[in-house]
Write a protein that holds these residues in place. Structure first.
Motif, short mmCIF file in Angstrom:
data_model
loop_
_atom_site.label_atom_id
_atom_site.label_comp_id
_atom_site.label_asym_id
_atom_site.label_seq_id
_atom_site.Cartn_x
_atom_site.Cartn_y
_atom_site.Cartn_z
N PRO A 13 0.81 -1.22 0.32
CA PRO A 13 0.03 0.11 0.02
C PRO A 13 0.95 1.11 0.02
N MET A 18 -1.62 0.11 -3.40
CA MET A 18 -2.49 -1.03 -3.35
C MET A 18 -3.24 -1.24 -1.97
N PRO A 19 -4.58 -1.70 -2.20
CA PRO A 19 -5.35 -1.87 -0.81
C PRO A 19 -4.81 -3.11 -0.26
N ASP A 21 -4.71 -6.20 2.13
CA ASP A 21 -5.65 -7.28 2.59
C ASP A 21 -4.94 -8.39 3.16
#
Length: 406
Positions: A13, A18-19, A21
């Motif tokens: 991230p 990027m998300p 998770d």
């Protein structure tokens, strides 16, 4: 994206937006069948491992993409491991195929017929263990750990446990002082009486009393904290004392050929290797370990630190070219408006934008490549990269192709 327990929840991230998770460990770019990349070709997505069958001309004279390129983010240590030679990988794979061992079996040693030399280049501070230290140096740290555990006591553990730990560490120190490295490694990994597992369980709480300047060097103490904190009671924690601690600054690199015992501790790096997933593990992992095969493939000798110093292609373009035909890696640091040209070659290449943004132009297309995005350049394709602001770009290519030029 590959999600492993040792991965970071913040690195991808932070770097690429990027998300998050959960633990994100490795971003793969390649054709390895375990997680092949996809390419957008004529409006359709095709798995990169299917390219040889559908468009072989895109790979030039190569039967397949010979390398696997990764961004790696380690929050916790990776397993203590080594990789086989090409000959041993071929023989091991053939033997297990003939025996009918399923590829997904926990007892499977060789999942493909290839060796796995690898190059790791730090993009942020990156810590690793690699290769054996001189025996007397390792013996001094083992002695310091033994003294530390005796001083700290064993808490709720009884005197028998103290004796078992003392005996194990004394045996280890004797072997190391005599430079009997193979025997020292085997002694820990076999751990016949459980003394090393007990030492690994006790060492992290005992380290709370360690002060700077103590007999145990700061690097060894930090390594033990990281390894023992993540894997309490794992004899592999004690194996770390046998290995060189190397802290890489951005741009510094190590090349790890077959037989080099190693483990990555912490940080973010790019990594390129032959397209293989053959790993023999000896500890610091929840995955199966194979002590017999790891001992058979490990080189039990003190070797020079495996630095891979880049060669300058130009002032802001550097090339990491280890003695390996499967890959080389170029690093470009570009200011706003800087242009670099990737010349036609015999093999394909993968362009990764690590930071910033570049505009990539070829005869066939034009595409903006942002941080965390990658593009496949096909064999013989000339490309011009123009930086939009400051950017950092890596280009992965086969090792035995003509040089590219500015």
């Amino acid at each position: 994206m590959r999600h492993y327990a040792w991965g970071s929840a913040t690195a991808f991230p932070r770097l690429f937006g990027m998300p998050a998770d959960g633990p994100q460990a490795e971003l793969w770019m390649g054709a390895h069948p375990a997680a092949p990349s996809e390419v957008l070709l004529d409006g359709a997505r095709i798995s990169l491992d299917h390219l040889p069958a559908h468009r072989p001309e895109m790979l030039g004279d190569l039967p397949e993409l010979p390398f696997l390129f990764k961004v790696l983010a380690a929050e916790q240590p990776l397993s203590i491991q080594t990789h086989p030679t090409a000959e041993r990988a071929r023989a091991g794979y053939a033997a297990e195929e003939a025996a009918g061992v399923p590829l997904d079996s926990p007892s499977r040693r060789y999942v493909d017929a290839h060796h796995k030399p690898e190059l790791v280049v730090a993009v942020e501070h990156f810590s690793a263990l690699c290769g054996f230290r001189p025996g007397p140096e390792a013996a001094a740290d083992v002695a310091a750990v033994a003294d530390l555990l005796r001083t700290a006591g064993t808490g709720s553990e009884g005197p028998a446990d103290t004796a078992r730990v003392d005996e194990a560490l004394n045996q280890l120190r004797t072997l190391l002082e005599a430079e009997r490295l193979a025997e020292a490694l085997e002694l820990i990994l076999r751990d016949a009486h459980g003394g090393f597992a007990q030492a690994a369980d006790l060492v992290v709480p005992a380290l709370k009393s360690v002060r700077p300047g103590s007999a145990l060097c700061d690097g060894a103490a930090d390594t033990l904290r990281r390894a023992g904190g993540a894997f309490p009671g794992d004899p592999g924690v004690i194996v770390t004392l046998l290995l060189n601690r190397v802290d890489l600054s951005p741009g510094e690199a190590l090349y790890l050929p077959a037989g080099n015992l190693h483990a990555y501790l912490h940080g973010v790096a790019v990594e390129i290797m032959a397209s293989s997933d053959n790993v023999l593990r000896g500890g610091l992992t929840a995955k199966p370990v194979d002590v017999d095969e790891l001992l058979a493939v490990t080189t039990p000798a003190v070797l020079p630190l495996p630095w891979c110093t880049p060669e300058p292609v130009s002032e802001r373009w550097h090339r990491y070219a280890p003695p390996c035909e499967e890959f080389r890696l170029d690093r470009l640091e570009l200011d706003d408006g800087d242009t670099a040209t990737w010349a036609p070659q015999d093999g394909p290449a993968v362009v990764l934008c690590l930071r910033g943004e570049v505009l990539l132009r070829s005869e066939a297309s034009e595409i903006a490549v942002g941080a965390g995005e990658s593009v496949l350049l096909t064999a013989g394709e000339r490309a011009v990269l123009t930086s939009e602001g400051q950017s950092e770009v890596f280009v992965a290519a086969p090792g035995a192709v003509p040089s590219s030029a500015l």
